[in-house]
Design a protein around this motif. Sequence first.
Motif, PDB file in Angstrom:
ATOM      1  N   ALA A   1       9.277   7.498   2.891  1.00 27.41           N
ATOM      2  CA  ALA A   1       7.990   7.621   2.839  1.00 27.41           C
ATOM      3  C   ALA A   1       6.778   6.688   2.349  1.00 27.41           C
ATOM      4  O   ALA A   1       5.878   6.400   3.038  1.00 27.41           O
ATOM      5  N   ASN A   2       7.409   5.816   1.534  1.00 22.70           N
ATOM      6  CA  ASN A   2       6.377   4.903   0.918  1.00 22.70           C
ATOM      7  C   ASN A   2       6.418   3.478   1.695  1.00 22.70           C
ATOM      8  O   ASN A   2       5.518   2.588   1.345  1.00 22.70           O
ATOM      9  N   GLU A   3       6.774   3.555   3.057  1.00 22.95           N
ATOM     10  CA  GLU A   3       6.856   2.472   3.993  1.00 22.95           C
ATOM     11  C   GLU A   3       6.065   2.970   5.188  1.00 22.95           C
ATOM     12  O   GLU A   3       6.282   2.734   6.386  1.00 22.95           O
ATOM     13  N   TRP A   4       5.038   3.893   4.883  1.00 23.20           N
ATOM     14  CA  TRP A   4       4.220   4.426   5.983  1.00 23.20           C
ATOM     15  C   TRP A   4       3.386   3.545   6.842  1.00 23.20           C
ATOM     16  O   TRP A   4       3.073   3.760   7.966  1.00 23.20           O
ATOM     17  N   ILE A   5       3.288   2.353   6.187  1.00 24.52           N
ATOM     18  CA  ILE A   5       2.742   1.236   7.092  1.00 24.52           C
ATOM     19  C   ILE A   5       3.424   0.803   8.451  1.00 24.52           C
ATOM     20  O   ILE A   5       2.840   0.477   9.238  1.00 24.52           O
ATOM     21  N   THR A   6       4.588   1.068   8.247  1.00 26.58           N
ATOM     22  CA  THR A   6       5.430   1.065   9.534  1.00 26.58           C
ATOM     23  C   THR A   6       4.888   1.823  10.933  1.00 26.58           C
ATOM     24  O   THR A   6       5.074   1.341  11.809  1.00 26.58           O
ATOM     25  N   THR A   7       4.502   2.976  10.297  1.00 25.00           N
ATOM     26  CA  THR A   7       3.996   3.798  11.325  1.00 25.00           C
ATOM     27  C   THR A   7       2.603   3.246  11.992  1.00 25.00           C
ATOM     28  O   THR A   7       2.622   3.335  13.274  1.00 25.00           O
TER      29      THR A   7
ATOM     30  N   HIS B   1      11.218  -1.133   8.573  1.00 27.06           N
ATOM     31  CA  HIS B   1      11.318  -0.819   7.125  1.00 27.06           C
ATOM     32  C   HIS B   1      10.580  -1.923   6.584  1.00 27.06           C
ATOM     33  O   HIS B   1      10.100  -2.894   7.201  1.00 27.06           O
ATOM     34  N   THR B   2      10.079  -1.756   5.158  1.00 29.56           N
ATOM     35  CA  THR B   2       9.618  -2.909   4.442  1.00 29.56           C
ATOM     36  C   THR B   2      10.196  -2.930   3.151  1.00 29.56           C
ATOM     37  O   THR B   2      10.720  -1.812   2.782  1.00 29.56           O
TER      38      THR B   2
ATOM     39  N   TRP C   1       5.996  -8.357   2.644  1.00 25.29           N
ATOM     40  CA  TRP C   1       6.377  -8.656   1.144  1.00 25.29           C
ATOM     41  C   TRP C   1       6.048  -8.168   0.001  1.00 25.29           C
ATOM     42  O   TRP C   1       4.576  -8.002   0.031  1.00 25.29           O
ATOM     43  N   GLY C   2       6.606  -7.904  -0.875  1.00 29.21           N
ATOM     44  CA  GLY C   2       6.168  -7.348  -2.280  1.00 29.21           C
ATOM     45  C   GLY C   2       6.899  -6.129  -2.572  1.00 29.21           C
ATOM     46  O   GLY C   2       7.927  -5.900  -2.475  1.00 29.21           O
ATOM     47  N   CYS C   3       6.092  -5.105  -3.354  1.00 29.81           N
ATOM     48  CA  CYS C   3       6.846  -3.867  -3.651  1.00 29.81           C
ATOM     49  C   CYS C   3       6.245  -2.604  -2.581  1.00 29.81           C
ATOM     50  O   CYS C   3       4.881  -2.852  -2.542  1.00 29.81           O
ATOM     51  N   ASN C   4       6.882  -2.088  -2.524  1.00 27.73           N
ATOM     52  CA  ASN C   4       6.205  -0.689  -1.510  1.00 27.73           C
ATOM     53  C   ASN C   4       5.762   0.170  -2.525  1.00 27.73           C
ATOM     54  O   ASN C   4       6.155   0.294  -3.596  1.00 27.73           O
ATOM     55  N   PRO C   5       4.694   0.847  -2.033  1.00 23.94           N
ATOM     56  CA  PRO C   5       4.249   0.677  -0.787  1.00 23.94           C
ATOM     57  C   PRO C   5       3.314  -0.664  -0.782  1.00 23.94           C
ATOM     58  O   PRO C   5       2.431  -0.744  -1.600  1.00 23.94           O
ATOM     59  N   LEU C   6       3.423  -1.340   0.352  1.00 23.28           N
ATOM     60  CA  LEU C   6       2.681  -2.603   0.611  1.00 23.28           C
ATOM     61  C   LEU C   6       1.209  -2.386   0.794  1.00 23.28           C
ATOM     62  O   LEU C   6       0.868  -1.345   1.339  1.00 23.28           O
ATOM     63  N   PRO C   7       0.337  -3.009   0.390  1.00 21.10           N
ATOM     64  CA  PRO C   7      -1.125  -2.923   0.591  1.00 21.10           C
ATOM     65  C   PRO C   7      -1.373  -2.877   2.153  1.00 21.10           C
ATOM     66  O   PRO C   7      -0.751  -3.844   2.821  1.00 21.10           O
TER      67      PRO C   7
END
Length: 297
Positions: free
Chosen positions: A63-69, A208-209, A270-276
């Motif tokens: 869920a917190n990798e929504w940027i992949t969508t 994923h991220t 790169w970093g902590c999810n969720p990514l900006p």
Amino acid sequence: MGYIRTDLSYSYTQMMDDIEFLTRKFPFLRCEVLGASVMGRDIPALRLGMGCFHVHVNGSFHANEWITTLLLMKFTEDCAESYANGLSLEGVSVTSLLDTCSLWIVPMVNPDGVELVLRGLPDDHRYFHELLAWNNGSSDFSGWKANIRGIDLNDQFPAFWEAERTRRLVNRPGPRDYGGTAPLTEPEAIIMANWTDVRQFDRVFALHTQGREIYWNYRDLEPAESEPLALELAGVSGYKPLKLRDSDAGYKDWFIQRYRRPGYTLESGWGCNPLPITQFDQMYDELVPMLLRGMKL
């Protein structure tokens, strides 16, 4: 510039609106609903191309990798626009590519979880009290990975599921890493497994991220071609290909085990999810050549 905005967080509602727009604009872009999430949200799949080589890519298992969508929706738009106008993308003829390849995209596997991350927990939510308890009493769900029942969908597949459960040492629903009481108990995971069995993909990519890494193996069950392609993907993206150990029960693990065909997890950003969202442009620039290469025989 395109229709899809890439400077804002990306919700389920926005995705569905964008799919409606894109399928109207590009009649050759097909959409089918695979089934529904726990909360009854449709899980759509998009198809580009009519070739005999079938490639699948998915996003937002977590869920917190929504940027992949958003990455996949933008890629869909750019591919469709290039195909409609006979243009190339990153120097690749999209028309030629889609003559030989059928690309199947599931942009958001976990819509309930994404909405929880982005919208928070409304007072009238069906799982209000359970979710607060599973989140240790916190109303901040920005780091939530699981589905709405607190089960990590990428630990739900019957590929040494018991080994992953033992390794995780998580025995109750929560934000992450709980694989449930058995494999394939959650509708979102069941949908992905059943649909994959129907479509019999030649190659799959799970997006994923984070970490800018490529995972390409699974317990030495992957075919010989998996590693050379991983090295090619690394060459066009700058990502690091890794041979993983001590990781089971994921979608690409199950795909490799079941079909002995190439499956990849692409860890973007790169970093902590969720990514900006400020990372989007770089992530997209790195992802596009990998997906285009992945669509080639």
